[in-house]
Design a protein around this motif. Structure first.
Motif, PDB file in Angstrom:
ATOM      1  N   UNK B 203      -8.089 -12.496   6.471  1.00  0.00           N
ATOM      2  CA  UNK B 203      -7.959 -11.364   7.197  1.00  0.00           C
ATOM      3  C   UNK B 203      -7.146 -11.265   8.412  1.00  0.00           C
ATOM      4  N   UNK B 204      -6.984 -12.431   8.933  1.00  0.00           N
ATOM      5  CA  UNK B 204      -6.279 -12.426  10.349  1.00  0.00           C
ATOM      6  C   UNK B 204      -4.637 -12.864   9.983  1.00  0.00           C
ATOM      7  N   UNK B 205      -4.407 -13.331   8.807  1.00  0.00           N
ATOM      8  CA  UNK B 205      -3.147 -13.271   8.305  1.00  0.00           C
ATOM      9  C   UNK B 205      -2.544 -11.874   8.148  1.00  0.00           C
ATOM     10  N   UNK B 206      -3.394 -11.043   7.503  1.00  0.00           N
ATOM     11  CA  UNK B 206      -3.010  -9.607   7.237  1.00  0.00           C
ATOM     12  C   UNK B 206      -2.829  -8.883   8.602  1.00  0.00           C
ATOM     13  N   UNK B 308       2.008  14.205  14.636  1.00  0.00           N
ATOM     14  CA  UNK B 308       1.694  14.783  13.352  1.00  0.00           C
ATOM     15  C   UNK B 308       1.441  13.790  12.200  1.00  0.00           C
ATOM     16  N   UNK B 309       1.253  12.616  12.643  1.00  0.00           N
ATOM     17  CA  UNK B 309       0.673  11.502  11.732  1.00  0.00           C
ATOM     18  C   UNK B 309      -0.275  10.429  12.376  1.00  0.00           C
ATOM     19  N   UNK B 310      -1.084   9.959  11.666  1.00  0.00           N
ATOM     20  CA  UNK B 310      -1.758   9.029  11.999  1.00  0.00           C
ATOM     21  C   UNK B 310      -2.403   8.066  10.788  1.00  0.00           C
ATOM     22  N   UNK B 311      -2.335   6.796  11.012  1.00  0.00           N
ATOM     23  CA  UNK B 311      -2.833   5.850   9.771  1.00  0.00           C
ATOM     24  C   UNK B 311      -3.438   4.692  10.306  1.00  0.00           C
ATOM     25  N   UNK B 312      -4.109   4.286   9.356  1.00  0.00           N
ATOM     26  CA  UNK B 312      -4.917   3.074   9.476  1.00  0.00           C
ATOM     27  C   UNK B 312      -4.781   1.752   8.661  1.00  0.00           C
ATOM     28  N   UNK B 313      -4.672   0.676   8.946  1.00  0.00           N
ATOM     29  CA  UNK B 313      -4.928  -0.548   8.186  1.00  0.00           C
ATOM     30  C   UNK B 313      -6.368  -1.149   8.284  1.00  0.00           C
ATOM     31  N   UNK B 314      -6.903  -1.390   7.367  1.00  0.00           N
ATOM     32  CA  UNK B 314      -8.307  -2.306   7.551  1.00  0.00           C
ATOM     33  C   UNK B 314      -8.232  -3.412   6.674  1.00  0.00           C
ATOM     34  N   UNK B 315      -8.750  -4.671   7.184  1.00  0.00           N
ATOM     35  CA  UNK B 315      -8.734  -5.814   6.689  1.00  0.00           C
ATOM     36  C   UNK B 315     -10.277  -6.350   6.396  1.00  0.00           C
ATOM     37  N   UNK B 316     -10.604  -6.072   5.071  1.00  0.00           N
ATOM     38  CA  UNK B 316     -12.010  -6.667   5.084  1.00  0.00           C
ATOM     39  C   UNK B 316     -12.110  -7.835   4.429  1.00  0.00           C
ATOM     40  N   UNK B 317     -12.689  -8.881   5.168  1.00  0.00           N
ATOM     41  CA  UNK B 317     -12.787 -10.195   4.520  1.00  0.00           C
ATOM     42  C   UNK B 317     -13.496 -10.132   3.390  1.00  0.00           C
ATOM     43  N   UNK B 326      -6.881  -1.978   3.142  1.00  0.00           N
ATOM     44  CA  UNK B 326      -7.100  -0.724   2.982  1.00  0.00           C
ATOM     45  C   UNK B 326      -5.910   0.050   3.855  1.00  0.00           C
ATOM     46  N   UNK B 327      -4.988   0.865   3.475  1.00  0.00           N
ATOM     47  CA  UNK B 327      -4.111   1.471   4.299  1.00  0.00           C
ATOM     48  C   UNK B 327      -4.449   2.986   4.077  1.00  0.00           C
TER      49      UNK B 327
END
Lengths: 122, 398
Positions: B203-206, B308-317, B326-327
């Motif tokens: 997950x830390x590589x991501x 006008x935008x927001x976005x997230x990345x989540x890294x679930x081990x 998940x983007x």
């Protein structure tokens, strides 16, 4: 055989009706499996008509597009999918130097974009 | 602020400047300690309140790194609560999961286990047990409700903490990070797209692949070719969390289709915009080349905001070398077909950029696992990665 049709003023785009695909998943798959020549021909045909198509579909409230205009709207949505490949990726059908596209899942991917729904709607 | 080439090290000398070990990225034992010391202990962002608009709406989120799945449900009193998805009878999942996230709803705000029909309400009470009289005197419905999970919210984000007794409140955990982002109209920009995939990497590589802008000129030469990184600004480390401004110079001329799309909706990261919706702590110097705020909400959520935008990345081990990515990309809901088209174009470009971002991750993991190199070298603008490594080390060795 396709039963999709276009308004008379866009009848010249009929050879591209195979690109009139309702969902993001279908459009991405069709783009990925198209040849470089097919991508270019589609892009060249739709780009000059894009603003006219958008002006026509904007005569209807979002989500209330008459059924007969869905294929036309789906066509221009395919342009959104194809454009980066012509404008940025030298005509390549795939995204260059990328993760395996088939492993990316779009949760909204099976939704008919012409319905104007939230991407999270079931 | 110093504009030297080592300015972040000068600002945060406590992080050091030496190479970073790759062992935490490849060791199964280290991962077990991360599960115990991080994912079982801290607050984890699991969604947004507006994903559950109606009474009885629920979402089940798998949290492999916390060894559970959590039901998040809106009860009849309007409150959202969280429970482990485990039946008091013989431990089956109460809600049958169909993947990492399972959505559903019940007008009566009840949940029924498919195995033997035990019924729970959205407050977690066990309401009904078929053939209840055949259980013995030591059994009572009152004592066999769903096991609660701590849940709290910030700016419409739902957080859970699976610890029996969390060491901090959510507000304490977020600290200064919350102030930094308070006021951004997350709820108004609620037209959200979600992509996910499993990546064979730690997950830390991501996390690391997304937590710097050094890669923009190379990795995104395809999708954002007229965009050149001008480096990070306003780096701020806040406890275990971190943020910075990513600054990009934009090419003068958009491509033909981008030009049409940008005129219809400011839905792309590289379109031009007018007045600001950003909180005062974001881009405080009003730099013209500000592109977006890139922040890491420890441990596994990247939150980006822009106009006008927001976005997230989540890294679930999932394992030491497997991660669910998940983007999510959010814009204001379109009001016309042409705006919806422009958003489709922006989302397509962003998806392609994410395909470019994720391209290196499995290669990095395999190369690290070879142990040909046992440490990595970080430059000054990779400070978010360095901070991440230091924080993880602190938690794991606490």
């Amino acid at each position: 055989m396709t039963n999709k049709s276009l308004p008379p003023e866009f009848a010249d785009l009929a050879p591209f009706l195979d690109w009139a695909l309702a969902t993001a998943d279908e459009r991405y798959a069709y783009r990925r499996n198209a040849s470089r020549a097919e991508l270019k021909a589609f892009y060249d045909a739709i780009l000059p008509r894009t603003e006219a198509i958008l002006a026509l579909v904007d005569q209807y409230p979002l989500g209330a597009l008459p059924e007969e205009l869905h294929p036309l709207y789906h066509l221009v949505l395919s342009l959104a999918e194809v454009a980066p490949h012509i404008e940025l990726y030298g005509g390549a059908p795939g995204v260059p130097y990328a993760f395996d596209e088939t492993r990316f899942v779009a949760t909204h991917g099976a939704q008919d974009t012409a319905l104007g729904l939230s991407p999270t709607a079931a | 602020m110093s504009e030297t080439v080592h300015r972040w090290m000068e600002q945060y000398p406590e992080l050091g400047s030496g190479p970073i070990s790759t062992e935490p990225y490849i060791s199964p034992e280290w991962y077990e300690r991360e599960k115990e010391k991080i994912f079982h202990k801290v607050w984890l962002c699991v969604g947004r309140e507006n994903e559950l608009p109606k009474v009885g709406d629920y979402k089940v989120k798998r949290l492999a790194a916390a060894d559970t799945s959590v039901i998040i449900v809106r009860a009849k009193d309007g409150k959202i609560r969280a429970f482990h998805n485990a039946c008091a009878h013989r431990g089956n999942t109460v809600i049958t999961e169909t993947g990492e996230e399972t959505y559903g709803g019940s007008k009566a705000a009840i949940m029924t286990c498919r195995f033997h029909g035990w019924v729970y309400d959205a407050e977690g009470q066990l309401k009904q047990v078929p053939s209840e009289q055949r259980f013995y005197d030591c059994f009572s419905k009152e004592k066999n409700g769903l096991t609660p999970v701590h849940l709290d919210t910030w700016q419409g984000f739902l957080f859970v903490n699976v610890a029996e007794q969390p060491e901090t409140t959510l507000a304490e955990f977020l600290g200064e990070y919350a102030n930094h982002f308070n006021g951004f109209p997350f709820d108004e920009l609620d037209f959200g797209f979600t992509y996910y995939t499993y990546v064979d990497c730690n997950w830390k590589v991501a996390h690391d692949a997304f937590a710097e802008a050094y890669h923009v000129d190379t990795i995104h030469a395809g999708s954002f070719p007229n965009v050149f990184s001008t480096g990070l600004q306003n780096v701020k480390l806040m406890g275990p969390h971190r943020t910075c401004a990513v600054c990009l110079t934009l090419g003068a001329k958009p491509t033909p289709v981008s030009g049409i799309a940008n005129g219809l909706a400011g839905a792309s990261l590289v379109s031009q915009r007018g007045e600001s919706m950003l909180p005062p702590a974001i881009n405080p110097d009003k730099r013209d080349d500000f592109a977006f705020e890139l922040s890491v909400l420890f441990p596994n959520t990247l939150l980006h905001i822009s106009e006008g935008i927001w976005f997230t990345h989540q890294f679930w081990p999932i394992a030491h070398n497997k991660t669910l990515w998940e983007g999510r990309y959010y814009v204001k809901a379109p009001t016309t077909h042409s705006q919806r088209w422009a958003i489709e174009h922006a989302m397509t470009l962003q998806r392609n950029a994410w395909l470019e971002d994720t391209a290196t991750m499995e290669d990095t993991q395999r190369a690290m696992q070879s142990r040909a190199k046992v440490e990595q070298h970080l430059q000054d603008d990779e400070i978010l990665i360095r901070h991440g490594a230091v924080v993880v080390d602190q938690f794991v060795n606490a």
